[in-house]
Design a protein around this motif. Sequence first.
Motif, PDB file in Angstrom:
ATOM      1  N   GLU A 165       0.829  -1.216   0.000  1.00  0.00           N
ATOM      2  CA  GLU A 165       0.000   0.000   0.000  1.00  0.00           C
ATOM      3  C   GLU A 165       0.860   1.262   0.000  1.00  0.00           C
ATOM      4  N   TYR A 166       2.120   1.115   0.374  1.00  0.00           N
ATOM      5  CA  TYR A 166       3.036   2.258   0.456  1.00  0.00           C
ATOM      6  C   TYR A 166       4.002   2.304  -0.734  1.00  0.00           C
ATOM      7  N   ARG A 167       3.732   1.495  -1.771  1.00  0.00           N
ATOM      8  CA  ARG A 167       4.739   1.416  -2.834  1.00  0.00           C
ATOM      9  C   ARG A 167       4.876   2.696  -3.640  1.00  0.00           C
ATOM     10  N   HIS A 168       3.957   3.637  -3.439  1.00  0.00           N
ATOM     11  CA  HIS A 168       4.105   4.943  -4.082  1.00  0.00           C
ATOM     12  C   HIS A 168       5.191   5.782  -3.410  1.00  0.00           C
ATOM     13  N   MET A 169       5.650   5.368  -2.209  1.00  0.00           N
ATOM     14  CA  MET A 169       6.643   6.132  -1.453  1.00  0.00           C
ATOM     15  C   MET A 169       8.037   5.585  -1.735  1.00  0.00           C
ATOM     16  N   GLN A 170       8.732   6.205  -2.660  1.00  0.00           N
ATOM     17  CA  GLN A 170      10.092   5.785  -2.958  1.00  0.00           C
ATOM     18  C   GLN A 170      11.034   6.014  -1.776  1.00  0.00           C
ATOM     19  N   ASP A 171      10.695   7.001  -0.929  1.00  0.00           N
ATOM     20  CA  ASP A 171      11.563   7.338   0.203  1.00  0.00           C
ATOM     21  C   ASP A 171      11.038   6.757   1.510  1.00  0.00           C
ATOM     22  N   LEU A 172      10.321   5.651   1.442  1.00  0.00           N
ATOM     23  CA  LEU A 172       9.767   5.024   2.639  1.00  0.00           C
ATOM     24  C   LEU A 172      10.850   4.742   3.671  1.00  0.00           C
ATOM     25  N   ARG A 173      10.513   4.980   4.954  1.00  0.00           N
ATOM     26  CA  ARG A 173      11.341   4.534   6.068  1.00  0.00           C
ATOM     27  C   ARG A 173      10.427   3.724   6.978  1.00  0.00           C
ATOM     28  N   CYS A 174      10.646   2.413   7.038  1.00  0.00           N
ATOM     29  CA  CYS A 174       9.768   1.519   7.776  1.00  0.00           C
ATOM     30  C   CYS A 174      10.603   0.602   8.667  1.00  0.00           C
ATOM     31  N   ILE A 175      10.146   0.385   9.908  1.00  0.00           N
ATOM     32  CA  ILE A 175      10.759  -0.588  10.809  1.00  0.00           C
ATOM     33  C   ILE A 175       9.723  -1.658  11.114  1.00  0.00           C
ATOM     34  N   VAL A 176      10.092  -2.911  10.906  1.00  0.00           N
ATOM     35  CA  VAL A 176       9.229  -4.049  11.210  1.00  0.00           C
ATOM     36  C   VAL A 176       9.816  -4.765  12.426  1.00  0.00           C
ATOM     37  N   PHE A 177       9.055  -4.819  13.520  1.00  0.00           N
ATOM     38  CA  PHE A 177       9.524  -5.460  14.744  1.00  0.00           C
ATOM     39  C   PHE A 177       9.048  -6.911  14.796  1.00  0.00           C
ATOM     40  N   VAL A 178       9.988  -7.810  15.054  1.00  0.00           N
ATOM     41  CA  VAL A 178       9.686  -9.229  15.181  1.00  0.00           C
ATOM     42  C   VAL A 178      10.254  -9.739  16.498  1.00  0.00           C
ATOM     43  N   GLU A 179       9.837 -10.923  16.895  1.00  0.00           N
ATOM     44  CA  GLU A 179      10.278 -11.473  18.174  1.00  0.00           C
ATOM     45  C   GLU A 179      11.566 -12.279  18.036  1.00  0.00           C
ATOM     46  N   ARG A 180      11.720 -13.040  16.941  1.00  0.00           N
ATOM     47  CA  ARG A 180      12.827 -13.979  16.820  1.00  0.00           C
ATOM     48  C   ARG A 180      13.850 -13.528  15.791  1.00  0.00           C
ATOM     49  N   VAL A 181      15.093 -13.871  16.061  1.00  0.00           N
ATOM     50  CA  VAL A 181      16.177 -13.540  15.138  1.00  0.00           C
ATOM     51  C   VAL A 181      15.937 -14.185  13.781  1.00  0.00           C
ATOM     52  N   VAL A 182      15.556 -15.465  13.773  1.00  0.00           N
ATOM     53  CA  VAL A 182      15.367 -16.167  12.502  1.00  0.00           C
ATOM     54  C   VAL A 182      14.290 -15.494  11.662  1.00  0.00           C
ATOM     55  N   THR A 183      13.259 -14.944  12.321  1.00  0.00           N
ATOM     56  CA  THR A 183      12.198 -14.237  11.585  1.00  0.00           C
ATOM     57  C   THR A 183      12.758 -13.008  10.883  1.00  0.00           C
ATOM     58  N   SER A 184      13.611 -12.260  11.565  1.00  0.00           N
ATOM     59  CA  SER A 184      14.188 -11.051  10.953  1.00  0.00           C
ATOM     60  C   SER A 184      15.037 -11.418   9.741  1.00  0.00           C
ATOM     61  N   ILE A 185      15.769 -12.520   9.820  1.00  0.00           N
ATOM     62  CA  ILE A 185      16.664 -12.920   8.737  1.00  0.00           C
ATOM     63  C   ILE A 185      15.874 -13.336   7.506  1.00  0.00           C
ATOM     64  N   VAL A 186      14.861 -14.194   7.703  1.00  0.00           N
ATOM     65  CA  VAL A 186      14.145 -14.714   6.532  1.00  0.00           C
ATOM     66  C   VAL A 186      13.183 -13.691   5.952  1.00  0.00           C
ATOM     67  N   LEU A 187      12.631 -12.795   6.794  1.00  0.00           N
ATOM     68  CA  LEU A 187      11.769 -11.750   6.232  1.00  0.00           C
ATOM     69  C   LEU A 187      12.573 -10.776   5.384  1.00  0.00           C
ATOM     70  N   GLU A 188      13.821 -10.513   5.759  1.00  0.00           N
ATOM     71  CA  GLU A 188      14.668  -9.701   4.887  1.00  0.00           C
ATOM     72  C   GLU A 188      14.794 -10.355   3.518  1.00  0.00           C
ATOM     73  N   SER A 189      15.025 -11.667   3.497  1.00  0.00           N
ATOM     74  CA  SER A 189      15.159 -12.389   2.226  1.00  0.00           C
ATOM     75  C   SER A 189      13.871 -12.313   1.417  1.00  0.00           C
ATOM     76  N   LEU A 190      12.736 -12.507   2.083  1.00  0.00           N
ATOM     77  CA  LEU A 190      11.458 -12.481   1.366  1.00  0.00           C
ATOM     78  C   LEU A 190      11.170 -11.102   0.798  1.00  0.00           C
ATOM     79  N   LEU A 191      11.238 -10.075   1.634  1.00  0.00           N
ATOM     80  CA  LEU A 191      10.872  -8.729   1.187  1.00  0.00           C
ATOM     81  C   LEU A 191      11.819  -8.209   0.118  1.00  0.00           C
ATOM     82  N   SER A 192      13.040  -8.722   0.102  1.00  0.00           N
ATOM     83  CA  SER A 192      13.992  -8.331  -0.945  1.00  0.00           C
ATOM     84  C   SER A 192      13.710  -9.052  -2.253  1.00  0.00           C
ATOM     85  N   THR A 193      12.808 -10.056  -2.203  1.00  0.00           N
ATOM     86  CA  THR A 193      12.551 -10.909  -3.363  1.00  0.00           C
ATOM     87  C   THR A 193      11.275 -10.528  -4.093  1.00  0.00           C
ATOM     88  N   ILE A 194      10.304  -9.907  -3.387  1.00  0.00           N
ATOM     89  CA  ILE A 194       8.996  -9.602  -3.979  1.00  0.00           C
ATOM     90  C   ILE A 194       9.145  -8.586  -5.109  1.00  0.00           C
TER      91      ILE A 194
END
Length: 510
Positions: free
Chosen positions: A387-416
Motif C-alpha cells: 500500500e506504500y509502494r508509491h513512497m520511494q523514500d519510505l522509512r519503515c521498521i518491522v519489529f519481530v520477536e525472533r532472530v530467525v524471523t528477521s533474517i528470513v523476512l529480509e530475504s522475502l521482502l527483498s525478493t517480492i
Amino acid sequence: MGDAATAAVAADADAAATEEVHKEDPEIVARWYQLEALERAMSGNTVAFLDTGAGKTLIAGLLLRAYAHRVRKPARDYAVFLVPTRVLVEQQARVVEAHTDLRVSKFTGDMGVDFWNAAIWRRVVDDAEVLVMTPQILLDNLRHSFFSLQDIALLIFDECHRAKGNSPYACILKEFYHPVMNSRPRGPLPRIFGMTASPTDSKNLLQESYSKRIVELENLLNSKVYTVDNESALSEYIPFATTRIVQYDDYIIPSNSHNHIKSCLDRLQEKHLEVLKANLHGLSRKNAKKGISKLHKAFLYCTANLGVWLAAKAAEIHSTTNEQFLSFWGEELDKNVEGFVRSYSEEVYRELSCFSKRGHIGEDFAADLQDGLLTPKVHCLVQFLLEYRHMQDLRCIVFVERVVTSIVLESLLSTINQMPGWIVKHIAGNRPMFHNQSRNKQTEIVDAFKGGKVHIIVTTQVLEEGLNVPGCHLVIRFDPPTTGRSFIQSRGRARMPNSDYVLLVRRHVF
C-alpha cells in the motif's frame, strides 16, 4: 512553517545532535518542559518520565553543562553516563559531545575491559571528563574498588526502568549508593538523573500498578519523577504516530500438507541424530545433537508461522558456507559439529524446496497461501507494505520477536517483485557470535536508513530502546509487543508527522 512541519523539527531536535553540533545554544532551543525538568534535576535527584521523542537526552546534555565546572580537568571527579546496551554507547557519547565541550570517553565490553586493572583504568580515564559505558562495567569497577562513588559528581541512568531485581543498574544502587546514603556520617554522593519512557516493562499491565512501580523506582534511585501531565501537552512538540490494527485470517497451511511437512522434518531429525551416534562422541555429540534439535524447532516454527518458503530459506541460510550465518543463537561450534549441523540443514533445505517448485515467490499470492508457502500473517505484511509502494523514500521498521524471523523476512521482502526497489536489511542482536552482526554493522545499517539508502529494517527488540532512527514513517509490529514498555518504545520509533504504528493481529482475537 505549518504545524506538521513544526512538529517534525521539534521531534528531531534531539536526534539531530547525533549528526552535527547544534549551532544554537541548546538552552535557547530547549522546550519549556525540558527546561523545567533541568531545573528539577539541578535541585535534586530526578527521573524524567517522558515519551519517546520528547528529548530526554537533551535534558541530560544540559545537566552535564551545568556540572561542567565539577568535572572539568584538573578536577578529580567524573560524570558517568550509563546506557543499557553497547549499541547505545556510541550514540549517546555523540550526543554528549554535541551538547557540551567536555571530553568524552566510551567503554564497552568488547574493548576487553574485563581484563583491565586499576593502573590501566587510571591511565585511560586520566583526561576524560564524561565516561559513557554500560552499567556492568561500572558495577565491576566499583566491586574491584577501581572507582568509588566519591569519584562521580553526576550519574545518569538511561532507560532507568531497567533498575530492578538484580540488574546491574539495581546492584550499583543497592550495593554502593544506598549504603553510603544510610551511613552515619554520610559520605558524598553523586547527583542522579534517570530517563525513561515507561516506568514498567511488566507483561501483565492489569496486575502491575503504575503508581507502585513509580514509587519503587523513586526509592531505588532516591529520586523524584518529573513528567508532563498528559500527551496533549506534548503533542505540539512530538508527532505521535496513529495506531492502526490490521487483521489477518487465523488459519495455517492445509492440515494434510502441514502434517506431511512435519513428518518429513521429524524424519530428517531422527536420521541425522542416528548419524551422530555413529560418528561423534562426548561433548561433540552433545553439542551437535543440541544444534540439530534447536534447528528442528526453528524450522517447525517457520513452517507453521511463516510458511514453507521461509522455512526453506532458514535452512538454506543456515547451511551456507558464509560464517556470518553459523548460528541463530550465537553458539560457536567446532568444525566436526559444524559439519554435521550443516549437513542436516542442507538436507532440510532440499526437502522443503520440493514443496515450492512453482516459480518465483509472490507471483501468485493466492496460490502461495494455498500451498502453504506463505502464511496469512506474512501475506498480510506484504500486502500492507505494498500500500506504500508509491513512497520511494519510505522509512519503515518491522519489529519481530525472533532472530530467525528477521533474517528470513529480509530475504522475502527483498525478493517480492512488486516492491518498488526498496532496500531491506535486518538488525538482530549484537552479542559476540550472535549471528555475527557487529555493533559497527548495525550502526552502518541505521546510518543508511537515515540517509535513505535503506528503506525497511526488520529487527528484534534491539531497536526498541533508545537507538536513534529519525525520519521513520511507518512502524509495523509483525509480532505483538510483550509489555507496555515495548509498545511505548516501539511506537516512539515512528517520529515523522502523520506516521503510522501498525499492529498485525489475528482476526479471531476480536
